[in-house]
Scaffold this motif. Structure first.
Motif, PDB file in Angstrom:
ATOM      1  N   VAL A  47      82.493 -28.930 -41.848  1.00 41.53           N
ATOM      2  CA  VAL A  47      83.463 -28.526 -40.820  1.00 41.53           C
ATOM      3  C   VAL A  47      83.235 -29.318 -39.541  1.00 41.53           C
ATOM      4  CG1 VAL A  47      84.167 -26.597 -39.353  1.00 41.53           C
ATOM      5  CG2 VAL A  47      83.811 -26.235 -41.788  1.00 41.53           C
ATOM      6  N   GLU A  48      81.977 -29.490 -39.186  1.00 42.06           N
ATOM      7  CA  GLU A  48      81.629 -30.256 -37.980  1.00 42.06           C
ATOM      8  C   GLU A  48      82.110 -31.697 -38.097  1.00 42.06           C
ATOM      9  OE1 GLU A  48      77.501 -31.775 -35.925  1.00 42.06           O
ATOM     10  OE2 GLU A  48      77.484 -29.849 -36.978  1.00 42.06           O
ATOM     11  N   LEU A  49      81.899 -32.314 -39.262  1.00 43.87           N
ATOM     12  CA  LEU A  49      82.330 -33.700 -39.464  1.00 43.87           C
ATOM     13  C   LEU A  49      83.847 -33.842 -39.431  1.00 43.87           C
ATOM     14  CD1 LEU A  49      80.186 -35.488 -42.190  1.00 43.87           C
ATOM     15  CD2 LEU A  49      80.565 -36.148 -39.834  1.00 43.87           C
ATOM     16  N   ARG A  50      84.571 -32.851 -39.928  1.00 43.31           N
ATOM     17  CA  ARG A  50      86.036 -32.919 -39.910  1.00 43.31           C
ATOM     18  C   ARG A  50      86.591 -32.948 -38.495  1.00 43.31           C
ATOM     19  NH1 ARG A  50      86.150 -28.585 -43.992  1.00 43.31           N
ATOM     20  NH2 ARG A  50      85.868 -29.671 -45.945  1.00 43.31           N
ATOM     21  N   ARG A  51      85.879 -32.342 -37.549  1.00 40.38           N
ATOM     22  CA  ARG A  51      86.350 -32.297 -36.167  1.00 40.38           C
ATOM     23  C   ARG A  51      86.087 -33.587 -35.403  1.00 40.38           C
ATOM     24  NH1 ARG A  51      83.873 -26.755 -35.809  1.00 40.38           N
ATOM     25  NH2 ARG A  51      82.139 -27.924 -34.949  1.00 40.38           N
ATOM     26  N   VAL A  52      85.197 -34.435 -35.905  1.00 41.44           N
ATOM     27  CA  VAL A  52      84.855 -35.675 -35.213  1.00 41.44           C
ATOM     28  C   VAL A  52      86.045 -36.632 -35.282  1.00 41.44           C
ATOM     29  CG1 VAL A  52      83.336 -37.692 -35.220  1.00 41.44           C
ATOM     30  CG2 VAL A  52      82.407 -35.425 -35.710  1.00 41.44           C
ATOM     31  N   ALA A  53      86.490 -37.109 -34.128  1.00 44.29           N
ATOM     32  CA  ALA A  53      87.588 -38.076 -33.998  1.00 44.29           C
ATOM     33  C   ALA A  53      88.891 -37.563 -34.606  1.00 44.29           C
ATOM     34  CB  ALA A  53      87.201 -39.420 -34.600  1.00 44.29           C
ATOM     35  N   TRP A  54      89.079 -36.262 -34.651  1.00 48.43           N
ATOM     36  CA  TRP A  54      90.291 -35.701 -35.245  1.00 48.43           C
ATOM     37  C   TRP A  54      91.565 -36.164 -34.537  1.00 48.43           C
ATOM     38  CZ3 TRP A  54      94.293 -32.424 -33.888  1.00 48.43           C
ATOM     39  CH2 TRP A  54      95.065 -31.958 -34.951  1.00 48.43           C
TER      40      TRP A  54
END
Length: 90
Positions: free
Chosen positions: A18-25
């Protein structure tokens, strides 16, 4: 960055995904939208004869800009992942 996660548990891995999905969204979504709009602009003169052919050139520029943003988001996410894993290993 938040506190280090325990990637040995399913909950930790899920939270990290979930944290990675929010990066540079925002960058990724802007690139995606530009790619779609550019593709439509390139193909539109074939479907609608009243549209000018110069729209194809604009479409290619928008398409290229969208891919640049999309690739930028991938690089940002990869860098974040490397930093995060280095933080977890320390």
């Amino acid at each position: 960055m938040t506190q280090p996660l325990d990637l040995n548990t399913e909950e930790g891995r899920s939270a990290y995904r979930v944290e990675l999905r929010r990066v540079a969204w925002p960058v990724r979504m802007t690139g995606f939208v530009l790619v779609i709009l550019g593709a439509l602009a390139v193909l539109a003169p074939r479907w609608i004869s009243a549209w000018p052919n110069s729209l194809v050139t604009v479409g290619w520029v928008v398409l290229a800009a969208g891919w640049v943003l999309f690739i930028t988001a991938i690089v940002m996410r990869t860098r974040y992942h490397r930093r995060r894993l280095a933080e977890l290993a320390a």
